[in-house]
Enzyme design. Structure first.
Site, PDB file in Angstrom:
ATOM      1  N   GLU A  47      -0.370  11.925  -7.013  1.00  0.00           N
ATOM      2  CA  GLU A  47       0.284  12.072  -8.352  1.00  0.00           C
ATOM      3  C   GLU A  47       1.542  12.763  -8.000  1.00  0.00           C
ATOM      4  O   GLU A  47       1.650  13.676  -7.569  1.00  0.00           O
ATOM      5  CB  GLU A  47      -0.624  12.654  -9.389  1.00  0.00           C
ATOM      6  CG  GLU A  47       0.126  12.354 -10.750  1.00  0.00           C
ATOM      7  CD  GLU A  47      -0.686  13.405 -11.742  1.00  0.00           C
ATOM      8  OE1 GLU A  47      -2.083  13.827 -11.343  1.00  0.00           O
ATOM      9  OE2 GLU A  47      -0.294  13.735 -12.917  1.00  0.00           O
ATOM     10  N   ARG A 285     -12.848  18.705  -0.277  1.00  0.00           N
ATOM     11  CA  ARG A 285     -11.553  19.165  -0.248  1.00  0.00           C
ATOM     12  C   ARG A 285     -11.450  20.171   0.747  1.00  0.00           C
ATOM     13  O   ARG A 285     -12.326  20.806   1.281  1.00  0.00           O
ATOM     14  CB  ARG A 285     -11.241  19.829  -1.472  1.00  0.00           C
ATOM     15  CG  ARG A 285     -11.380  19.122  -2.818  1.00  0.00           C
ATOM     16  CD  ARG A 285     -10.680  20.175  -4.161  1.00  0.00           C
ATOM     17  NE  ARG A 285      -9.661  20.468  -3.993  1.00  0.00           N
ATOM     18  CZ  ARG A 285      -8.683  19.352  -4.812  1.00  0.00           C
ATOM     19  NH1 ARG A 285      -9.103  18.369  -5.526  1.00  0.00           N
ATOM     20  NH2 ARG A 285      -7.455  19.637  -4.571  1.00  0.00           N
ATOM     21  N   LYS A 295      -1.413  22.180  -6.947  1.00  0.00           N
ATOM     22  CA  LYS A 295       0.042  22.019  -7.211  1.00  0.00           C
ATOM     23  C   LYS A 295       0.838  22.636  -8.359  1.00  0.00           C
ATOM     24  O   LYS A 295       1.651  23.292  -8.512  1.00  0.00           O
ATOM     25  CB  LYS A 295       0.248  20.398  -7.315  1.00  0.00           C
ATOM     26  CG  LYS A 295       0.425  19.730  -6.015  1.00  0.00           C
ATOM     27  CD  LYS A 295       0.868  18.188  -6.462  1.00  0.00           C
ATOM     28  CE  LYS A 295      -0.518  17.521  -6.908  1.00  0.00           C
ATOM     29  NZ  LYS A 295      -0.417  16.045  -6.890  1.00  0.00           N
TER      30      LYS A 295
HETATM   31  P1  ATP Z   1      -3.827  19.560  -6.681  1.00  0.00           P
HETATM   32  O1  ATP Z   1      -5.171  19.883  -7.271  1.00  0.00           O
HETATM   33  O2  ATP Z   1      -3.480  20.422  -5.632  1.00  0.00           O
HETATM   34  O3  ATP Z   1      -2.960  19.018  -7.631  1.00  0.00           O
HETATM   35  P2  ATP Z   1      -4.583  16.826  -6.797  1.00  0.00           P
HETATM   36  O4  ATP Z   1      -6.015  16.235  -6.301  1.00  0.00           O
HETATM   37  O5  ATP Z   1      -4.514  16.864  -8.204  1.00  0.00           O
HETATM   38  O6  ATP Z   1      -4.255  18.048  -5.859  1.00  0.00           O
HETATM   39  P3  ATP Z   1      -3.376  14.401  -6.015  1.00  0.00           P
HETATM   40  O7  ATP Z   1      -2.060  14.217  -6.001  1.00  0.00           O
HETATM   41  O8  ATP Z   1      -4.144  13.497  -7.185  1.00  0.00           O
HETATM   42  O9  ATP Z   1      -3.531  15.842  -6.019  1.00  0.00           O
HETATM   43  O10 ATP Z   1      -3.913  14.008  -4.693  1.00  0.00           O
HETATM   44  C1  ATP Z   1      -3.866  13.155  -3.813  1.00  0.00           C
HETATM   45  C2  ATP Z   1      -5.110  12.720  -2.857  1.00  0.00           C
HETATM   46  O11 ATP Z   1      -5.025  13.993  -2.179  1.00  0.00           O
HETATM   47  C3  ATP Z   1      -6.373  12.737  -3.653  1.00  0.00           C
HETATM   48  O12 ATP Z   1      -6.932  11.452  -3.130  1.00  0.00           O
HETATM   49  C4  ATP Z   1      -6.905  13.997  -3.310  1.00  0.00           C
HETATM   50  O13 ATP Z   1      -8.304  13.562  -3.208  1.00  0.00           O
HETATM   51  C5  ATP Z   1      -6.404  14.381  -2.012  1.00  0.00           C
HETATM   52  N1  ATP Z   1      -6.541  15.956  -2.063  1.00  0.00           N
HETATM   53  C6  ATP Z   1      -5.717  16.640  -2.853  1.00  0.00           C
HETATM   54  N2  ATP Z   1      -6.236  18.035  -2.750  1.00  0.00           N
HETATM   55  C7  ATP Z   1      -7.044  17.941  -1.461  1.00  0.00           C
HETATM   56  C8  ATP Z   1      -7.428  19.032  -0.620  1.00  0.00           C
HETATM   57  N3  ATP Z   1      -7.422  20.344  -0.960  1.00  0.00           N
HETATM   58  N4  ATP Z   1      -8.063  18.505   0.231  1.00  0.00           N
HETATM   59  C9  ATP Z   1      -8.397  17.231   0.610  1.00  0.00           C
HETATM   60  N5  ATP Z   1      -7.901  16.396  -0.103  1.00  0.00           N
HETATM   61  C10 ATP Z   1      -7.164  16.640  -1.150  1.00  0.00           C
HETATM   62 MG    MG Z   2      -4.633  15.009  -9.408  1.00  0.00          MG
END
Ligand code: ATP
Ligand code: MG
Length: 584
Positions: A47, A285, A295
């Site tokens: 995102e 994760r 984020k």
């Molecule tokens: P955050 O919680 O930091 O905002 P998010 O999961 O909302 O992270 P996205 O932009 O939706 O962030 O993530 C893009 C991809 O990265 C998704 O497929 C998500 O599962 C993966 N991802 C995000 N954080 C992690 C993590 N700590 N370990 C592994 N994969 C991750």
């Molecule tokens: Mg997200």
């Protein structure tokens, strides 16, 4: 790119799956059975509401790595279905970071490009009696959702006739209703033990412009409704996401099945051809000690100026690591090492630092720099004279050759390398003690000069010309070898040293009622404003990496100017983590 980790052979259906993680084994099995026609297509779907962090790197290495190993494709797809938090700055940085990590997207795509499709499918679900417009507000929906032991209540609007739903949904799209007044919900099962299936919201009203679609829409699809279709439209075979989406998989499948209801393989019949149904797979994760991977919270640190920006060298963002001096090979090797599993766990940050040391040790030239200078006068060295001494550039890489380092009567050494009254086992310079200056001579301390407060201002030494190069002809031994720079030749510089950004291994562990930022480390950055570098470091450009002998690996920062280098310490030389482990 040729990924350093892609030593795996392409997994043909005959190939062996021994040694593969559970995700690769699943894909291998799908190839064997021909489920997706031997095709492998993955995607990385961030995102665009922040910069990528090291957790994302795990997902990037997984998705792009699988595509490479299985001879498939991997798209970079911006999951931009939420108009409010997304910015151009993030979009640019995300692609830059993916490429820096060493991966090339097969295609760069936008979730919002599929809004028309998603809308058409929503209308189709209404017509099939599988979705309805609901007038409950979000609080009411929440109240009626039930709990773990009790099913939810059905919405009074659930039995709305199809025609009325079609009319209301159309009017939602036209902007006739204010934010939150209505939603479109899937008609699934208010008694389902899985909350996600209790008539989830598919569309909400949000009168906000979108960076891509402008003012075209005032209804926006919810993540669960949107994500599976984005995957389906792109022909993704394996939609890999993190564990918190495991409970969403039934919904992911339900939405695609709902669209496929009444559709046929050959497109005959009123609804047309079936749409592609990808397989969602979840993995754990990445969590790292002393590291915050959210984020939202990282954004707060940036906005409140707790750090120098998204790319602050202390930030766990990809651009932060880049600025600090990390190399992509080290991050990829680390991600490969931690592997894939189904259980959330936390990895010691020291593990990643060791991969970094490995990479940097082989590749970085050695230099001498003094961070906290103390003047040394070589009293028996002629005034106004100097000589060039040969120094080895990288003992790990003979092809890196040698360079010349000037030596003169006035030198700088580290304050820490001198004690007027040495504590036990202190072998560095002190009165009467002889030490080796790296690549230069043995020197012996003959006295000190103090300022009016009694602090040592200057150390006087003699040198032994017969020890040139660092060895004595008579077999005399010294217990310490120290780095140094020649004062009149030195380059003045700023050097920034870092500690963890958080004081606790789990930064989210803070007392109830307190702000999460109580765990921020007030000493996470130490700026040495008066550092001195050997003259070969004049004119460095941002991004250049060196090992400063005895001090660690350093990278020239973007704040560097032609007059004044600024260096970040990427990582120290010693593996303090391994030492701690041994103590335990
Ligand atoms: P955050 O919680 O930091 O905002 P998010 O999961 O909302 O992270 P996205 O932009 O939706 O962030 O993530 C893009 C991809 O990265 C998704 O497929 C998500 O599962 C993966 N991802 C995000 N954080 C992690 C993590 N700590 N370990 C592994 N994969 C991750
Ligand atoms: Mg997200």
């Amino acid at each position: 790119m040729s990924n350093a980790e892609s030593e795996h052979k392409p997994a043909t259906p005959e190939a062996d799956s021994v040694g593969m993680d559970f995700i690769r084994r699943m894909i291998h099995e799908d190839n064997r059975t021909g489920r997706f026609g031997q095709r492998v297509a993955t995607r990385f779907p961030p995102e665009p509401n922040g910069y990528l962090h090291i957790g994302h790197a795990k997902s990037i290495c997984l998705n792009f790595g699988i595509a490479e190993e299985f001879g498939g494709t991997c798209n970079l797809r911006y999951d931009d279905t939420n108009p409010s938090k997304e910015e151009e700055e993030y979009v640019t940085s995300i692609e830059e970071d993916v490429r820096w990590l060493g991966f090339t997207p097969s295609k760069v795509l936008w979730g919002s490009d599929y809004f028309d499709n998603m809308y058409a499918w929503a209308v189709e679900l209404i017509k099939k009696g599988l979705a309805y417009v609901c007038d409950l507000n979000s609080d009411q929906v929440r109240e009626q959702r039930g709990n773990l032991t009790q099913g939810g209540q059905e919405s009074p609007y659930r039995k709305r006739p199809v025609e009325e739903n079609l009319d209301l949904f159309e009017r939602m799209r036209k902007g006739e209703f204010p934010d939150g007044a209505k939603t479109l919900r899937a008609k699934i099962d208010m008694a389902s033990p899985n909350f996600n299936l209790r008539d989830p919201v598919m569309y909400r009203i949000l009168h906000e412009p979108h960076h891509n679609t402008g003012n075209k829409w005032c209804i926006y699809p919810m993540y669960d409704w949107a994500h599976g279709f984005e995957d389906s439209l792109e022909g993704i075979t394996h939609s890999i996401c993190t564990l918190e989406f495991e409970n969403h998989r039934p919904l992911y499948d339900w939405f695609i099945d709902a669209v496929n209801q009444g559709r046929t393989d050959d497109g005959s019949g009123p609804w047309g051809k079936k749409i592609h149904h990808p397989q969602q797979i979840e993995f754990a994760r990445l969590n790292l000690t002393y590291t915050m991977l959210s984020k939202r919270r990282l954004l707060q640190l940036v906005q409140e100026k707790s750090v120098r920006g998204w790319d602050d060298p202390r930030m766990p963002t990809i651009c932060g690591y880049r600025r600090r001096g990390y190399v992509p090979e080290a991050i990829r090797a680390f991600c490969k090492h931690i592997g894939m599993n189904k259980f959330n766990s936390t990895v010691e940050i020291g593990v990643m630092e060791n991969f970094l040391r490995d990479s940097l040790n082989k590749a970085t030239p050695r230099r001498m720099a003094v961070l906290n200078p103390l003047r040394v006068i070589i009293t028996n060295y002629p005034e106004g004279q100097s000589e060039q001494l040969e120094a080895i550039n990288n003992p790990e890489d003979p092809s890196a050759g040698t360079r010349l380092v000037p030596f003169s009567r006035i030198l700088y050494i580290e304050q820490d390398d001198f004690r007027e009254v040495p504590p036990p086992k202190y072998y560095r310079l002190s009165p009467g003690v002889e030490v080796r200056l790296r690549y230069a001579f043995f020197i012996k301390c003959t006295g000190v000069v103090k300022d009016e407060k009694g602090n040592v201002k200057e150390v006087h030494c003699t040198y032994d010309p017969a020890t040139k190069g660092g060895d004595s002809a008579d077999g005399r031994k010294v217990k310490a070898t120290m780095h140094w720079v020649s004062a009149p030749h030195a380059v003045e510089a700023e050097v920034r040293l870092y500690e963890h950004l958080f004081t606790k291994p789990d930064p989210s562990d803070f007392p109830p009622g307190q702000d999460w930022k109580v765990n921020l480390n007030p000493n996470s950055e130490l700026v040495m404003k008066d550092a001195r570098l050997e003259p070969s470091l004049a004119g460095v450009t941002p991004g250049q990496k060196y090992q400063f002998e005895r001090l660690g690996y350093f990278c020239a920062d973007k704040d560097t100017t032609a007059q004044r280098p600024v260096f970040n310490r990427t990582v120290s030389l010693k593996d303090s983590w391994a030492k701690e482990q041994k103590k335990k």
